[in-house]
Design a protein around this motif. Structure first.
Motif, PDB file in Angstrom:
ATOM      1  N   GLY A  52       0.782  -1.050   0.137  1.00  0.00           N
ATOM      2  CA  GLY A  52      -0.038   0.103   0.021  1.00  0.00           C
ATOM      3  C   GLY A  52       0.884   1.340   0.013  1.00  0.00           C
ATOM      4  N   LEU A  53       1.823   1.153   0.831  1.00  0.00           N
ATOM      5  CA  LEU A  53       2.761   2.428   0.712  1.00  0.00           C
ATOM      6  C   LEU A  53       3.459   2.795  -0.447  1.00  0.00           C
ATOM      7  CD1 LEU A  53       3.889   4.744   2.583  1.00  0.00           C
ATOM      8  CD2 LEU A  53       5.733   3.003   3.384  1.00  0.00           C
ATOM      9  N   GLY A  54       4.135   1.543  -1.103  1.00  0.00           N
ATOM     10  CA  GLY A  54       4.744   1.710  -2.353  1.00  0.00           C
ATOM     11  C   GLY A  54       3.612   2.314  -3.620  1.00  0.00           C
ATOM     12  N   ILE A  55       2.528   1.739  -3.475  1.00  0.00           N
ATOM     13  CA  ILE A  55       1.470   2.252  -4.126  1.00  0.00           C
ATOM     14  C   ILE A  55       1.231   3.824  -4.153  1.00  0.00           C
ATOM     15  CG2 ILE A  55      -0.857   2.017  -5.108  1.00  0.00           C
ATOM     16  CD1 ILE A  55      -0.375  -1.155  -4.999  1.00  0.00           C
ATOM     17  N   TYR A  56       0.956   4.195  -2.993  1.00  0.00           N
ATOM     18  CA  TYR A  56       0.527   5.391  -2.591  1.00  0.00           C
ATOM     19  C   TYR A  56       1.726   6.454  -2.985  1.00  0.00           C
ATOM     20  CZ  TYR A  56      -0.122   9.709   0.119  1.00  0.00           C
ATOM     21  OH  TYR A  56      -0.276  10.793   0.441  1.00  0.00           O
ATOM     22  N   VAL A  57       2.969   6.144  -2.794  1.00  0.00           N
ATOM     23  CA  VAL A  57       4.060   6.782  -3.190  1.00  0.00           C
ATOM     24  C   VAL A  57       4.218   6.900  -4.783  1.00  0.00           C
ATOM     25  CG1 VAL A  57       6.577   7.304  -3.063  1.00  0.00           C
ATOM     26  CG2 VAL A  57       5.447   6.686  -1.070  1.00  0.00           C
ATOM     27  N   PHE A  58       4.135   5.968  -5.397  1.00  0.00           N
ATOM     28  CA  PHE A  58       4.267   5.779  -6.817  1.00  0.00           C
ATOM     29  C   PHE A  58       3.175   6.915  -7.528  1.00  0.00           C
ATOM     30  CE2 PHE A  58       3.232   3.998 -10.861  1.00  0.00           C
ATOM     31  CZ  PHE A  58       4.305   3.978 -11.632  1.00  0.00           C
ATOM     32  N   ALA A  59       2.054   6.441  -6.972  1.00  0.00           N
ATOM     33  CA  ALA A  59       0.665   7.365  -7.565  1.00  0.00           C
ATOM     34  C   ALA A  59       1.058   8.915  -7.492  1.00  0.00           C
ATOM     35  CB  ALA A  59      -0.509   6.983  -6.929  1.00  0.00           C
ATOM     36  N   ARG A  60       1.672   9.315  -6.265  1.00  0.00           N
ATOM     37  CA  ARG A  60       1.843  10.801  -6.386  1.00  0.00           C
ATOM     38  C   ARG A  60       2.563  11.349  -7.360  1.00  0.00           C
ATOM     39  NH1 ARG A  60      -0.367  13.523  -1.899  1.00  0.00           N
ATOM     40  NH2 ARG A  60       1.506  14.779  -1.754  1.00  0.00           N
ATOM     41  N   SER A  61       3.708  10.712  -7.866  1.00  0.00           N
ATOM     42  CA  SER A  61       4.300  11.015  -9.029  1.00  0.00           C
ATOM     43  C   SER A  61       4.924   9.802  -9.809  1.00  0.00           C
ATOM     44  CB  SER A  61       5.583  11.974  -8.631  1.00  0.00           C
ATOM     45  OG  SER A  61       6.193  12.595  -9.540  1.00  0.00           O
ATOM     46  N   PRO A  62       4.151   9.302 -10.612  1.00  0.00           N
ATOM     47  CA  PRO A  62       4.783   7.964 -11.607  1.00  0.00           C
ATOM     48  C   PRO A  62       5.854   8.135 -12.242  1.00  0.00           C
ATOM     49  CG  PRO A  62       2.489   8.238 -11.686  1.00  0.00           C
ATOM     50  CD  PRO A  62       2.928   9.468 -11.010  1.00  0.00           C
ATOM     51  N   SER A  63       6.277   9.519 -12.614  1.00  0.00           N
ATOM     52  CA  SER A  63       7.364   9.960 -13.462  1.00  0.00           C
ATOM     53  C   SER A  63       8.758   9.856 -12.947  1.00  0.00           C
ATOM     54  CB  SER A  63       7.200  10.793 -14.371  1.00  0.00           C
ATOM     55  OG  SER A  63       6.947  12.144 -13.510  1.00  0.00           O
ATOM     56  N   SER A  64       8.601  10.086 -11.332  1.00  0.00           N
ATOM     57  CA  SER A  64       9.848  10.141 -10.598  1.00  0.00           C
ATOM     58  C   SER A  64      10.596   9.007 -10.432  1.00  0.00           C
ATOM     59  CB  SER A  64       9.462  10.754  -9.301  1.00  0.00           C
ATOM     60  OG  SER A  64      10.274  10.634  -8.344  1.00  0.00           O
TER      61      SER A  64
END
Length: 174
Positions: A25-37
């Motif tokens: 859940g944490l990984g998906i949350y952080v990734f969704a905030r800025s997928p291009s990062s």
């Protein structure tokens, strides 16, 4: 001792499932905030690898009484070592370490990911990293192969990799 282990096994297995859910859940949350990062993509890869490791540990605990399933999940879990490589890579990228630049990707590949792959393959195809014992009343358990040179090299790799990450973090903090 085996009574205590039998009593704690469901608790330990439960913590593995909770860890898997949290890391995923944490990984998906952080990734969704800025997928291009790049940092967010590395963090997602790290958390998905940690999720895989936690689920594998749950399945090992769950199948401790069945030799075939226990051995399958033990061998499948040999790739947990990539959590170390991805943690260091993430830390180096987060701290803007020069080796984390894309043009220097070959250095990280050789220094972090190649040894991790070799140790994972050693864990998958040999008993040089962990050994398996059957304990009546408990089932199958795995223990480190303390006398194996491959096991000792894996531990040195982990210590050096984590030391590199801590060093990069301290330099970044200063």
């Amino acid at each position: 001792m085996s009574d205590l282990l039998n009593m704690l096994s469901p608790v330990l297995a439960g913590f593995c499932i909770i860890s898997a859910l949290i890391t995923c859940g944490l990984g998906i949350y952080v990734f969704a905030r800025s997928p291009s990062s790049t940092i967010n993509r590395l963090f997602l890869a790290l958390t998905l690898t940690a999720t895989y490791w936690a689920l594998d540990e749950y399945l090992i605990w769950h199948f401790a009484g069945d030799e075939g399933c226990f051995m399958f999940w033990l061998k499948a879990g040999a790739f947990w070592i990539f959590v170390v490589a991805l943690t260091v890579h993430f830390t180096l990228a987060f701290t803007a370490h020069p080796l984390a630049q894309e043009k220097k990707g070959g250095t990280l590949l050789v220094a972090l990911y190649l040894p991790a792959l070799l140790f994972a393959l050693a864990g998958l195809f040999t008993d040089q990293i962990v050994t398996v014992l059957f304990q009546p009343g408990t089932g199958y358990v795995y223990l480190p192969a303390f006398t194996s040179p491959v096991y000792l090299m894996e531990k040195v790799y982990i210590i050096l990799a984590m030391g590199w990450a801590v060093y990069a973090g301290i330099l970044f903090w200063q």
